[in-house]
Design an enzyme around this catalytic site. Structure first.
Site, PDB file in Angstrom:
ATOM      1  NE  ARG A  48      -6.736   2.822   1.975  1.00 57.25           N
ATOM      2  CZ  ARG A  48      -6.478   1.524   2.018  1.00 57.25           C
ATOM      3  NH1 ARG A  48      -5.323   1.083   2.472  1.00 57.25           N
ATOM      4  NH2 ARG A  48      -7.372   0.650   1.605  1.00 57.25           N
ATOM      5  CG  ASN A  66      -7.815   2.944   5.481  1.00 53.63           C
ATOM      6  OD1 ASN A  66      -8.039   4.048   4.994  1.00 53.63           O
ATOM      7  ND2 ASN A  66      -8.321   1.838   4.976  1.00 53.63           N
TER       8      ASN A  66
END
Length: 122
Positions: A48, A66
């Site tokens: 990320r 996620n």
């Protein structure tokens, strides 16, 4: 010596010609929204943060998060060329990641993510 044209020598430009030119110009630079789902070893490896860094360098807005099934979701808004570069980066991933698949779909524009690129948490 400067040449001048009489009014009858100036070619007529119809409204259709002008609007078609403007339409093409606007659509070439128009922003699009895309959603990507990245599979593989993509959680717990900084994916990320990697995505946020790439998106910011490409001047894209949106988010990454996620998913509970082990994938990473990326929602991005920007020009088509920059979105293509983002997808290439997602396919590669950061050091430590092992990307097995990236699926892409057109997404609706969400004004909540019109500026900046963030990491979201469930």
């Amino acid at each position: 010596m400067q040449a001048t044209l009489s009014k009858s020598e100036i070619p007529a430009i119809s409204e259709n010609t002008l609007s078609a030119t403007i339409s093409k110009f606007v659509s070439d630079d128009a922003k699009q929204a895309k959603r990507y789902f990245v599979s593989g070893t993509v959680q717990g490896v900084g994916f990320r943060y990697f995505t946020q860094g790439i998106a910011e360098r490409l001047h894209l807005s949106g988010y990454t998060r996620n998913l509970r099934d082990g994938r990473v979701e990326v929602y991005a808004v920007g020009a088509a060329a920059e979105l293509d570069k983002l997808r290439s980066a997602l396919e590669r991933g950061p050091w430590g990641a092992s990307v097995t698949d990236v699926t892409e779909e057109t997404a609706a524009f969400d004004p909540q993510y019109a500026r900046g690129f963030v990491i979201t948490y469930d």
